[in-house]
Design a protein around this motif. Structure first.
Motif, PDB file in Angstrom:
ATOM      1  N   LYS A  52       6.303   5.024   2.516  1.00 54.56           N
ATOM      2  CA  LYS A  52       5.307   5.598   2.643  1.00 54.56           C
ATOM      3  C   LYS A  52       3.904   4.850   2.672  1.00 54.56           C
ATOM      4  CE  LYS A  52       6.128  10.682   1.485  1.00 54.56           C
ATOM      5  NZ  LYS A  52       5.608  11.645   1.397  1.00 54.56           N
ATOM      6  N   ARG A  53       4.392   3.215   1.777  1.00 54.68           N
ATOM      7  CA  ARG A  53       3.165   2.163   1.035  1.00 54.68           C
ATOM      8  C   ARG A  53       3.071   1.624   2.786  1.00 54.68           C
ATOM      9  NH1 ARG A  53       6.285  -0.157  -4.118  1.00 54.68           N
ATOM     10  NH2 ARG A  53       6.411   2.109  -4.667  1.00 54.68           N
ATOM     11  N   LEU A  54       3.829   1.587   3.816  1.00 56.05           N
ATOM     12  CA  LEU A  54       3.352   1.109   5.124  1.00 56.05           C
ATOM     13  C   LEU A  54       1.910   1.709   5.446  1.00 56.05           C
ATOM     14  CD1 LEU A  54       6.975   0.521   6.167  1.00 56.05           C
ATOM     15  CD2 LEU A  54       5.326  -1.281   4.886  1.00 56.05           C
ATOM     16  N   ARG A  55       1.915   0.572   6.116  1.00 50.43           N
ATOM     17  CA  ARG A  55       0.497   0.720   6.823  1.00 50.43           C
ATOM     18  C   ARG A  55       0.261   1.735   8.112  1.00 50.43           C
ATOM     19  NH1 ARG A  55      -4.038  -2.963   9.708  1.00 50.43           N
ATOM     20  NH2 ARG A  55      -5.195  -1.369  10.334  1.00 50.43           N
ATOM     21  N   PRO A  56       0.192   2.581   9.028  1.00 53.17           N
ATOM     22  CA  PRO A  56       0.711   3.735  10.044  1.00 53.17           C
ATOM     23  C   PRO A  56       0.891   2.154  11.600  1.00 53.17           C
ATOM     24  CG  PRO A  56      -1.676   4.641   9.222  1.00 53.17           C
ATOM     25  CD  PRO A  56      -1.015   3.778   8.031  1.00 53.17           C
ATOM     26  N   LEU A  58      -1.251   1.014  14.897  1.00 52.83           N
ATOM     27  CA  LEU A  58      -2.131   1.669  15.248  1.00 52.83           C
ATOM     28  C   LEU A  58      -2.183   1.921  16.269  1.00 52.83           C
ATOM     29  CD1 LEU A  58      -3.993  -1.891  13.688  1.00 52.83           C
ATOM     30  CD2 LEU A  58      -4.413  -0.256  12.623  1.00 52.83           C
ATOM     31  N   SER A  68     -12.987  -2.276  15.736  1.00 56.22           N
ATOM     32  CA  SER A  68     -12.482  -3.241  15.210  1.00 56.22           C
ATOM     33  C   SER A  68     -12.861  -4.158  13.813  1.00 56.22           C
ATOM     34  CB  SER A  68     -11.204  -4.127  16.402  1.00 56.22           C
ATOM     35  OG  SER A  68     -12.084  -4.816  16.621  1.00 56.22           O
TER      36      SER A  68
END
Length: 71
Positions: A52-56, A58, A68
């Motif tokens: 859950k801490r990871l960035r989703p 792109l 961007s």
């Protein structure tokens, strides 16, 4: 399980038995959920889920090149 003490009041034996049954049922449910999560390979506690801490990921979309550069 640690001992349980009544700190206030005079519960009847029926009231005390009811409270102990609820506490015991909640502990058994928590243990069963942890065991099911352990067998499924996931974390037993959602607070320990490092994914859950990871960035989703792109996903490019309309005007992605323009946005961007946004902070």
């Amino acid at each position: 399980m640690s001992p349980i003490q009544v700190l206030h009041g005079q519960p009847t034996p029926e009231e005390l038995a009811t409270v102990l049954a609820v506490v015991q049922a909640r502990a058994a449910a928590a243990q069963a959920a942890a065991e099911a999560a352990r067998q499924a390979g996931g974390p037993a506690d959602p607070w320990n889920d490092h994914a859950k801490r990871l960035r989703p990921a792109l996903r490019p979309g309309p005007n992605a090149w323009r946005t961007s550069a946004w902070a």
